[in-house]
Design a protein around this motif. Structure first.
Motif, PDB file in Angstrom:
ATOM      1  N   ARG A 146      -3.301   0.787   2.526  1.00  0.00           N
ATOM      2  CA  ARG A 146      -3.755  -0.146   1.483  1.00  0.00           C
ATOM      3  C   ARG A 146      -2.580  -1.022   1.071  1.00  0.00           C
ATOM      4  O   ARG A 146      -1.635  -0.560   0.448  1.00  0.00           O
ATOM      5  CB  ARG A 146      -4.307   0.617   0.283  1.00  0.00           C
ATOM      6  CG  ARG A 146      -5.477   1.498   0.646  1.00  0.00           C
ATOM      7  CD  ARG A 146      -5.908   2.358  -0.539  1.00  0.00           C
ATOM      8  NE  ARG A 146      -6.888   3.338  -0.105  1.00  0.00           N
ATOM      9  CZ  ARG A 146      -7.304   4.367  -0.845  1.00  0.00           C
ATOM     10  NH1 ARG A 146      -6.799   4.541  -2.054  1.00  0.00           N
ATOM     11  NH2 ARG A 146      -8.204   5.208  -0.384  1.00  0.00           N
ATOM     12  N   VAL A 147      -2.673  -2.288   1.383  1.00  0.00           N
ATOM     13  CA  VAL A 147      -1.485  -3.144   1.335  1.00  0.00           C
ATOM     14  C   VAL A 147      -1.199  -3.684  -0.064  1.00  0.00           C
ATOM     15  O   VAL A 147      -2.105  -3.941  -0.857  1.00  0.00           O
ATOM     16  CB  VAL A 147      -1.636  -4.302   2.347  1.00  0.00           C
ATOM     17  CG1 VAL A 147      -2.643  -5.336   1.867  1.00  0.00           C
ATOM     18  CG2 VAL A 147      -0.295  -4.942   2.659  1.00  0.00           C
ATOM     19  N   PHE A 148       0.083  -3.841  -0.356  1.00  0.00           N
ATOM     20  CA  PHE A 148       0.519  -4.493  -1.581  1.00  0.00           C
ATOM     21  C   PHE A 148       0.437  -6.010  -1.386  1.00  0.00           C
ATOM     22  O   PHE A 148       0.821  -6.524  -0.335  1.00  0.00           O
ATOM     23  CB  PHE A 148       1.954  -4.098  -1.934  1.00  0.00           C
ATOM     24  CG  PHE A 148       2.136  -2.634  -2.167  1.00  0.00           C
ATOM     25  CD1 PHE A 148       1.441  -1.993  -3.183  1.00  0.00           C
ATOM     26  CD2 PHE A 148       2.984  -1.883  -1.372  1.00  0.00           C
ATOM     27  CE1 PHE A 148       1.600  -0.632  -3.403  1.00  0.00           C
ATOM     28  CE2 PHE A 148       3.145  -0.521  -1.583  1.00  0.00           C
ATOM     29  CZ  PHE A 148       2.450   0.107  -2.600  1.00  0.00           C
ATOM     30  N   PRO A 149      -0.031  -6.753  -2.385  1.00  0.00           N
ATOM     31  CA  PRO A 149      -0.171  -8.208  -2.221  1.00  0.00           C
ATOM     32  C   PRO A 149       1.163  -8.938  -2.117  1.00  0.00           C
ATOM     33  O   PRO A 149       1.236 -10.024  -1.551  1.00  0.00           O
ATOM     34  CB  PRO A 149      -0.938  -8.635  -3.481  1.00  0.00           C
ATOM     35  CG  PRO A 149      -0.706  -7.548  -4.476  1.00  0.00           C
ATOM     36  CD  PRO A 149      -0.564  -6.295  -3.687  1.00  0.00           C
ATOM     37  N   ASP A 150       2.223  -8.353  -2.656  1.00  0.00           N
ATOM     38  CA  ASP A 150       3.544  -8.966  -2.661  1.00  0.00           C
ATOM     39  C   ASP A 150       4.386  -8.368  -1.537  1.00  0.00           C
ATOM     40  O   ASP A 150       4.710  -7.177  -1.558  1.00  0.00           O
ATOM     41  CB  ASP A 150       4.195  -8.710  -4.024  1.00  0.00           C
ATOM     42  CG  ASP A 150       5.570  -9.335  -4.149  1.00  0.00           C
ATOM     43  OD1 ASP A 150       6.026  -9.996  -3.188  1.00  0.00           O
ATOM     44  OD2 ASP A 150       6.202  -9.151  -5.207  1.00  0.00           O
ATOM     45  N   LYS A 151       4.769  -9.193  -0.584  1.00  0.00           N
ATOM     46  CA  LYS A 151       5.551  -8.683   0.544  1.00  0.00           C
ATOM     47  C   LYS A 151       6.944  -8.212   0.132  1.00  0.00           C
ATOM     48  O   LYS A 151       7.589  -7.462   0.871  1.00  0.00           O
ATOM     49  CB  LYS A 151       5.651  -9.733   1.644  1.00  0.00           C
ATOM     50  CG  LYS A 151       4.351  -9.914   2.417  1.00  0.00           C
ATOM     51  CD  LYS A 151       4.553 -10.761   3.659  1.00  0.00           C
ATOM     52  CE  LYS A 151       3.270 -10.845   4.467  1.00  0.00           C
ATOM     53  NZ  LYS A 151       3.450 -11.625   5.719  1.00  0.00           N
ATOM     54  N   LEU A 152       7.388  -8.622  -1.035  1.00  0.00           N
ATOM     55  CA  LEU A 152       8.667  -8.129  -1.542  1.00  0.00           C
ATOM     56  C   LEU A 152       8.555  -6.700  -2.059  1.00  0.00           C
ATOM     57  O   LEU A 152       9.559  -6.074  -2.398  1.00  0.00           O
ATOM     58  CB  LEU A 152       9.181  -9.037  -2.661  1.00  0.00           C
ATOM     59  CG  LEU A 152       9.577 -10.451  -2.247  1.00  0.00           C
ATOM     60  CD1 LEU A 152       9.984 -11.266  -3.474  1.00  0.00           C
ATOM     61  CD2 LEU A 152      10.708 -10.430  -1.226  1.00  0.00           C
ATOM     62  N   SER A 153       7.319  -6.169  -2.084  1.00  0.00           N
ATOM     63  CA  SER A 153       7.093  -4.803  -2.572  1.00  0.00           C
ATOM     64  C   SER A 153       7.127  -3.768  -1.459  1.00  0.00           C
ATOM     65  O   SER A 153       6.957  -2.578  -1.723  1.00  0.00           O
ATOM     66  CB  SER A 153       5.751  -4.726  -3.320  1.00  0.00           C
ATOM     67  OG  SER A 153       5.789  -5.507  -4.493  1.00  0.00           O
ATOM     68  N   TYR A 154       7.309  -4.196  -0.229  1.00  0.00           N
ATOM     69  CA  TYR A 154       7.397  -3.229   0.863  1.00  0.00           C
ATOM     70  C   TYR A 154       8.280  -3.753   1.984  1.00  0.00           C
ATOM     71  O   TYR A 154       8.372  -4.955   2.213  1.00  0.00           O
ATOM     72  CB  TYR A 154       6.023  -2.848   1.406  1.00  0.00           C
ATOM     73  CG  TYR A 154       5.198  -3.982   1.979  1.00  0.00           C
ATOM     74  CD1 TYR A 154       5.230  -4.287   3.340  1.00  0.00           C
ATOM     75  CD2 TYR A 154       4.362  -4.745   1.165  1.00  0.00           C
ATOM     76  CE1 TYR A 154       4.463  -5.299   3.867  1.00  0.00           C
ATOM     77  CE2 TYR A 154       3.580  -5.772   1.682  1.00  0.00           C
ATOM     78  CZ  TYR A 154       3.647  -6.051   3.037  1.00  0.00           C
ATOM     79  OH  TYR A 154       2.887  -7.070   3.562  1.00  0.00           O
ATOM     80  N   ARG A 155       8.945  -2.817   2.636  1.00  0.00           N
ATOM     81  CA  ARG A 155       9.778  -3.158   3.788  1.00  0.00           C
ATOM     82  C   ARG A 155       8.947  -3.266   5.051  1.00  0.00           C
ATOM     83  O   ARG A 155       9.127  -4.172   5.877  1.00  0.00           O
ATOM     84  CB  ARG A 155      10.874  -2.087   3.950  1.00  0.00           C
ATOM     85  CG  ARG A 155      11.601  -2.057   5.295  1.00  0.00           C
ATOM     86  CD  ARG A 155      12.317  -3.359   5.607  1.00  0.00           C
ATOM     87  NE  ARG A 155      13.001  -3.275   6.890  1.00  0.00           N
ATOM     88  CZ  ARG A 155      12.408  -3.441   8.069  1.00  0.00           C
ATOM     89  NH1 ARG A 155      11.109  -3.702   8.140  1.00  0.00           N
ATOM     90  NH2 ARG A 155      13.119  -3.362   9.187  1.00  0.00           N
ATOM     91  N   THR A 156       8.009  -2.327   5.220  1.00  0.00           N
ATOM     92  CA  THR A 156       7.141  -2.308   6.402  1.00  0.00           C
ATOM     93  C   THR A 156       5.760  -1.832   5.998  1.00  0.00           C
ATOM     94  O   THR A 156       5.629  -0.920   5.184  1.00  0.00           O
ATOM     95  CB  THR A 156       7.713  -1.379   7.490  1.00  0.00           C
ATOM     96  OG1 THR A 156       8.933  -1.916   7.994  1.00  0.00           O
ATOM     97  CG2 THR A 156       6.736  -1.208   8.651  1.00  0.00           C
ATOM     98  N   TRP A 157       4.749  -2.462   6.543  1.00  0.00           N
ATOM     99  CA  TRP A 157       3.365  -2.006   6.380  1.00  0.00           C
ATOM    100  C   TRP A 157       2.880  -1.420   7.694  1.00  0.00           C
ATOM    101  O   TRP A 157       3.158  -1.969   8.771  1.00  0.00           O
ATOM    102  CB  TRP A 157       2.456  -3.173   5.985  1.00  0.00           C
ATOM    103  CG  TRP A 157       0.991  -2.806   5.896  1.00  0.00           C
ATOM    104  CD1 TRP A 157       0.326  -2.349   4.804  1.00  0.00           C
ATOM    105  CD2 TRP A 157       0.020  -2.865   6.943  1.00  0.00           C
ATOM    106  NE1 TRP A 157      -1.007  -2.113   5.100  1.00  0.00           N
ATOM    107  CE2 TRP A 157      -1.213  -2.421   6.426  1.00  0.00           C
ATOM    108  CE3 TRP A 157       0.077  -3.244   8.297  1.00  0.00           C
ATOM    109  CZ2 TRP A 157      -2.388  -2.343   7.186  1.00  0.00           C
ATOM    110  CZ3 TRP A 157      -1.091  -3.153   9.064  1.00  0.00           C
ATOM    111  CH2 TRP A 157      -2.299  -2.720   8.500  1.00  0.00           C
ATOM    112  N   ILE A 158       2.136  -0.303   7.621  1.00  0.00           N
ATOM    113  CA  ILE A 158       1.481   0.245   8.799  1.00  0.00           C
ATOM    114  C   ILE A 158       0.079   0.692   8.408  1.00  0.00           C
ATOM    115  O   ILE A 158      -0.120   1.313   7.358  1.00  0.00           O
ATOM    116  CB  ILE A 158       2.272   1.415   9.430  1.00  0.00           C
ATOM    117  CG1 ILE A 158       1.526   1.948  10.663  1.00  0.00           C
ATOM    118  CG2 ILE A 158       2.570   2.526   8.431  1.00  0.00           C
ATOM    119  CD1 ILE A 158       2.332   2.929  11.504  1.00  0.00           C
ATOM    120  N   GLY A 159      -0.898   0.342   9.223  1.00  0.00           N
ATOM    121  CA  GLY A 159      -2.271   0.714   8.908  1.00  0.00           C
ATOM    122  C   GLY A 159      -3.222   0.426  10.050  1.00  0.00           C
ATOM    123  O   GLY A 159      -2.815  -0.023  11.128  1.00  0.00           O
ATOM    124  N   GLY A 160      -4.489   0.677   9.789  1.00  0.00           N
ATOM    125  CA  GLY A 160      -5.511   0.508  10.811  1.00  0.00           C
ATOM    126  C   GLY A 160      -6.094  -0.896  10.824  1.00  0.00           C
ATOM    127  O   GLY A 160      -5.772  -1.742   9.999  1.00  0.00           O
TER     128      GLY A 160
END
Length: 353
Positions: A146-160
């Motif tokens: 479940r992704v955060f809307p702000d890309k500054l809130s995560y280093r890497t996203w992984i999901g389906g």
């Protein structure tokens, strides 16, 4: 929920469930309960030098309460993967479906100064600020599903890939119907929660794939991701359509109820495709003789991969199979089609519904 890739979770924030208090950070158990036979990720051979022990890192982990089979498998996969590394200390907070309690739990991980944080938020938008707080504190966040809307809130996203699930299901249905020579098929679709973007993406992928075969969905109804509603919706669709050629059910958890309704009806004139890749669906596929012929994956093993990525990021390493020196900013997992021909390969990755 967001409108662009990476796509949001298969699970919406509308799920209920008992609230479990999230308090002090505690080291998570690394062995499964004896009564729990849910499979976890089988991670295969070592991936080069990256799997050799390196700098000691502490990985924090937070996820919703395990009130569904897929969510339960998320936690099991994360813990099992962490256990494989002698250089990883896995610190988990109590799972909860309460937004404020998850925020407090994540803040406790920030205060503990973990080396990296794997976070599956109950709601990406509402947990966005605390994830940003972690990043601002120098703690890289691996945003799971479940992704955060702000890309500054995560280093890497992984999901389906929700759209990809629909595409995989649509291609299986379309090819099978073409093989059978069906020209005007009755195709029914059992959705999760119709108002969620993830469900809409699955339905769009399904419709787009079917269109390439000249087919369309005859009827669809949402089943709220529950066994009970899955049973009711399937019963309604069976009563409304005296002949069905194919059925796609978005979610193998609710599919327990869907299959029960089908078996109770005695109907066998159609075939069915499931969604997410549960172990019980795979066992049904392997046994044969029923309507369920395939399921398309939305793998909870993503949690194991998230732990692997968090470890690499915390140790300043990249991915061994890539030329680039750093872990990618996002990883979208493929939705794979599991049939009787390949079910034995996927069975260890299935989750118990």
């Amino acid at each position: 929920m967001r409108n662009s890739s990476p796509r949001p979770s298969r699970r919406g924030v509308l799920f209920g469930g008992a609230v479990i208090a999230a308090g002090t950070v505690a080291a998570a158990c690394t062995s499964n309960d004896e009564k729990d036979t849910s499979p976890v990720a089988q991670t295969g051979a070592a991936g080069g030098d990256n799997d050799k022990p390196g700098k000691q890192v502490t990985i924090g982990f937070s996820a919703p309460a395990a009130d569904h089979g897929w969510i339960a498998a998320i936690a099991k996969n994360a813990q099992a993967q962490a256990k494989k590394y002698s250089d990883v200390t896995f610190r988990s907070v109590e799972p909860t479906n309460d937004i404020n309690q998850q925020i407090s739990a994540v803040e406790s991980l920030i205060s503990a100064k973990v080396g990296a944080l794997v976070l599956l938020p109950n709601d990406g938008e509402q947990l966005n600020q605390v994830a940003r707080k972690a990043m601002d504190a120098g703690i890289p966040v691996v945003n799971l599903d479940r992704v955060f809307p702000d890309k500054l809130s995560y280093r890497t996203w992984i999901g389906g890939d929700n759209y990809g699930m629909g595409v995989s299901a649509g291609h299986y249905v379309g090819k099978r119907l073409k093989q059978k020579g069906v020209s005007n098929p009755v195709i029914v679709e059992v959705q999760g929660i119709a108002t969620l973007p993830l469900t809409q993406e699955r339905s769009k992928g399904f419709a787009d794939a079917l269109k390439s075969y000249g087919y369309t969905v005859t009827a669809k109804q949402d089943a709220k991701f529950t066994v009970e509603t899955g049973n009711q919706v399937a019963s309604n669709l069976l009563q409304a359509h005296k002949k069905i050629d194919a059925l796609w059910n978005h979610d193998d958890d609710q599919g327990v109820g869907v299959l029960a309704a089908i078996k109770q009806s005695g109907r066998k004139e159609f075939f069915m495709v499931g969604g997410a890749g549960s172990a019980n669906a795979m066992r049904e596929i392997k046994a044969g003789g029923g309507v369920l012929e395939a399921t398309v994956t939305y793998p909870p093993t993503m949690a194991a991969s998230a732990v692997r990525l968090a470890r690499l990021i915390a140790q300043g390493k990249g991915m061994a199979d890539l030329v680039e020196l750093q872990v990618p900013q996002s990883v979208t997992l493929a939705s794979e089609t599991v049939t009787k021909d390949n079910v034995d390969r996927y069975m260890p990755l299935g989750f118990e519904s």
